[in-house]
Design an enzyme around this catalytic site. Sequence first.
Site, PDB file in Angstrom:
ATOM      1  N   GLY A  61      10.888 -12.794 -21.992  1.00 49.03           N
ATOM      2  CA  GLY A  61      10.179 -12.854 -23.277  1.00 49.03           C
ATOM      3  C   GLY A  61       9.066 -11.819 -23.322  1.00 49.03           C
ATOM      4  O   GLY A  61       8.380 -11.579 -22.327  1.00 49.03           O
ATOM      5  N   GLY A  77       6.692 -11.583 -26.108  1.00 46.02           N
ATOM      6  CA  GLY A  77       5.684 -11.828 -27.134  1.00 46.02           C
ATOM      7  C   GLY A  77       4.311 -11.546 -26.545  1.00 46.02           C
ATOM      8  O   GLY A  77       4.189 -10.819 -25.554  1.00 46.02           O
ATOM      9  N   LEU A  78       3.294 -12.121 -27.162  1.00 49.47           N
ATOM     10  CA  LEU A  78       1.943 -11.833 -26.663  1.00 49.47           C
ATOM     11  C   LEU A  78       1.810 -12.160 -25.188  1.00 49.47           C
ATOM     12  O   LEU A  78       1.275 -11.366 -24.407  1.00 49.47           O
ATOM     13  CB  LEU A  78       0.914 -12.635 -27.464  1.00 49.47           C
ATOM     14  CG  LEU A  78       0.597 -12.067 -28.838  1.00 49.47           C
ATOM     15  CD1 LEU A  78      -0.362 -12.979 -29.572  1.00 49.47           C
ATOM     16  CD2 LEU A  78      -0.013 -10.679 -28.720  1.00 49.47           C
ATOM     17  N   GLY A  91       4.227 -12.704 -22.800  1.00 48.79           N
ATOM     18  CA  GLY A  91       5.139 -11.972 -21.920  1.00 48.79           C
ATOM     19  C   GLY A  91       4.820 -10.491 -21.831  1.00 48.79           C
ATOM     20  O   GLY A  91       4.807  -9.910 -20.737  1.00 48.79           O
ATOM     21  N   SER A 125      -1.188 -18.205 -44.193  1.00 46.99           N
ATOM     22  CA  SER A 125      -2.208 -18.320 -43.142  1.00 46.99           C
ATOM     23  C   SER A 125      -3.293 -19.346 -43.443  1.00 46.99           C
ATOM     24  O   SER A 125      -3.758 -19.491 -44.564  1.00 46.99           O
ATOM     25  CB  SER A 125      -2.872 -16.963 -42.953  1.00 46.99           C
ATOM     26  OG  SER A 125      -4.032 -17.116 -42.175  1.00 46.99           O
ATOM     27  N   ARG A 159      -5.387 -28.746 -38.582  1.00 47.58           N
ATOM     28  CA  ARG A 159      -4.076 -28.740 -39.224  1.00 47.58           C
ATOM     29  C   ARG A 159      -3.450 -30.112 -39.328  1.00 47.58           C
ATOM     30  O   ARG A 159      -2.870 -30.454 -40.365  1.00 47.58           O
ATOM     31  CB  ARG A 159      -3.143 -27.819 -38.422  1.00 47.58           C
ATOM     32  CG  ARG A 159      -3.573 -26.392 -38.550  1.00 47.58           C
ATOM     33  CD  ARG A 159      -2.802 -25.480 -37.649  1.00 47.58           C
ATOM     34  NE  ARG A 159      -3.228 -24.105 -37.920  1.00 47.58           N
ATOM     35  CZ  ARG A 159      -2.779 -23.047 -37.263  1.00 47.58           C
ATOM     36  NH1 ARG A 159      -1.910 -23.195 -36.284  1.00 47.58           N
ATOM     37  NH2 ARG A 159      -3.196 -21.849 -37.576  1.00 47.58           N
TER      38      ARG A 159
END
Lengths: 641, 254
Positions: free
Chosen positions: A43, A45-46, A48, A287, A333
């Site tokens: 991976g 992404g941020l 990895g 967002s 959230r």
Amino acid sequence: MSDITLDAKIPDGPLADKWDNHRFEVKLVNPSNRRRFEIIVIGTGLAGASAAATLGELGYRVKAFFFHDSPRRAHSIAAQGGINAAKNYKNDGDSIQRLFYDTIKGGDYRSREANTYRLAQVSVEIIDQCVAQGVPFAREYGGLLDNRSFGGAQVSRTFYARGQTGQQLLLGAYQALERQVHLGNVQQYNRSEMLDLVVKDGRAVGVVVRDLLTGQVRSHSAHAVVLATGGYGNVFFLSTNAKASNATAIWRAHRRGALFANPCYTQIHPTCIPASDEFQSKLVLMSESLRNDGRVWVPKEFGDERPPNLIPEEDRDYFLERRYPAFGNLVPRDVASRAIKREVDAGRGVGPLKNGVYLDFGDAITRLGRSVIAERYGNLFQMYERITGEDPYVVPMRIYPAVHYTMGGLWVDYNLMSNVPGLYVIGEANFADQGANRLGASALMQGLADGYFILPNTISDYLAGLLGTAPVPTDDPAFTAAEAEVEERVRSLLAVNGRYTVDHFHRELGKIMWDNCGMARSEESLKKALSEIPSLREEFHRDVRVLGDDRSLNQSLEKAGRVSDFLELAELICTDALHREESCGGHFRVEHQTEDGEALRDDEHFAYVGAWEFSGVGSPPELHKEPLEFEFVHLAQRSYK
Amino acid sequence: MRVHLRVWRQPAAHAPGGFEEYDLDDVSPDMSFLEMLDILNEQLVAEGREPVAFDHDCREGICGSCGMMINGQAHGPERGTATCQLHMRKFDDGAHIVIEPWRAAAFTVIKDLSVDRGALDRIIQAGGYITAPTGSAPEANSLPVPKEVADASMDAAACIQCGACVAACPNGAAHLFTAAKVAHLNLLPQGQPERFTRVQAMVDEMERWFGSCTMHGECEAACPKEISIDFIALMNRDYVKAQFKNRRLIAQSA
């Protein structure tokens, strides 16, 4: 029964000194010895990409695998709003202590104190690192960095690059990674999907990977394996995750012995564009930063059919501001999502399908002017307009909650190593730092903290003990057996040739999960899901239709493998949700709520991490508990009023 | 609504391809273009025919995976919009839609509408970064960046590496893509130390794979992020300067 004992390896000492003390105590590998070690990263992404780049810079030999065509496509790219850091640039009372406290409270007291404190400490270094790489964060006119606010905080500590913060942070990590590829320290393998973890003598020694273009199944061995493959939100079919985001890597590791912690902690994000029809393929997030300036409301009257701009102030119910005056529209959230669901369930929903609430920028546009709003949120407004055909500068946005993030994941200790020695798990794929609910702008923070600063400082502790050993050769029976299993699995998916497409089963699974294990869960609904999932799984293996072959690009085949793993994981999520007889964060059991409908924890019985051990498909997993001990914060009912 | 599709099908890079025609009778105007293709694929599988391969992932216009020529236009008729954000309400009922993969010498077709864009990564590898090993960064606010500079850098950094600029260019040039990355980094104070080595390395790598720029301007029109062609001028200027700057550095080291 197995004899696993969960040792989180939390260092001794005062909270603020633990990370320092630990870095002093871990064993190191000297720079000239690092090239003797091979590390596999799955991976990019941020987490990895930052890990692979940093390990390459340190001098380790790294192999990075990802199923996209380029590392920069990973779903971190879609993160919009920002990244938190305790810089206190705004002089508004922020500190490492406060970021730590907000995060642990936001997570409803279900994360480890030591991990969360370390995350807050490292947050400040992340911003320095990203700025040095050229991430174009938003600036004040004097040239200094700007901040905004996110949910669950009363300070402005969120750094952002318009509405594309994830993109810019990922590009920083991706560019650092490509530099290491150019230097030959990292080998990257694109369109390569990990389909199994190889374990020998109890240690992770490599992976089995399928080349998605040629179908070739190959093994790769290394001294350590790092999984950075993100979350499992797509088990719900409709989510804000990218279409290909999947749980296969962590699920396969789980089947090989890695414990899966708190799978029922899933996050429903309050502000997404409501579904428009049954063909909807995914949901799009708006967002959380929009809640800085947008006000959430519904008409007070049931069935008020007037267009929103004709509904006067006195006929509107700004229910978040009414119910949570201290935090207003910026409650966390989970709290916002449940409040919105309550209004829609009560029949006050808006839009053609009555499945949303308004997020209104009218006040902000009047106060600040259209151009300021455009500068802050322009690309989000444009995205909304593209999808709905409505102009949010004129008509309030309609939003509804959707599955977004998963706090659960593979269990890891303070070093980010799973219970399988040599297997590390970072970013959203692990369970560690977010507790039962993640605060906005904290996912980017955790991904980069793990990849840039934590893993590269802890992995040497394990590797040092392997100095002088070579990776297990890939012709070892452990590898050949795993390869044979992978090939058999691929063949069997193609061989079914049944009646229904992969998406058909995925949709069905998503429906079961959303209806029974979504924003509100009950014993009854979970038992229903647990009775339906196994039969859907059997039907899938009896009646799925995957056309084409396994010797060229076959996207249905890729999907089939992922959905087959979701069909197993879904059962574990529901099992965990059923066993956790309390409400906490994103896990809301209707049986356990306060008088005014908030999540009611049971600290006496459930202040632990629930880590599950695989015991075969369809057979009950075994629960292991890691007690959560709170030395520094006082457990309290969360209040945002 | 109903649509009539003419889709390029090609089993593999070196196998011959051709158009196939399909009719879809029940398309909702609220569907995205890719959801319409999902429906097509469901229909094809039901008929026992192989689904159309196409790259896609985030479906929010940011990952850059998707991209196809729609009626001869990269990403279709709507300006500043990636294929995944294009919605069927932009087409008329009964529309004929021709769908092809990106066509460029540097992008080989993998299958159907999926192409290999690896050459773009190689341009980044050649120099599309600022060397800043983890841990070595100074305090973030120790280096003020004027807001206008940060904004211009961000305008360029918005590129999603989809390849539409290349596909739209009659020369198959990647100047807009390369210039966007050069500008993102060369405008910033942090990017100055490597400014001229970066531009030279990236442009040289670009020219190994892609065609030349003749300022046609199709790239800017096709770009889903509306990145300005002005950045190409900036790149060209830096590239010319680099010829002198980098030579002087070589002379000094000799």
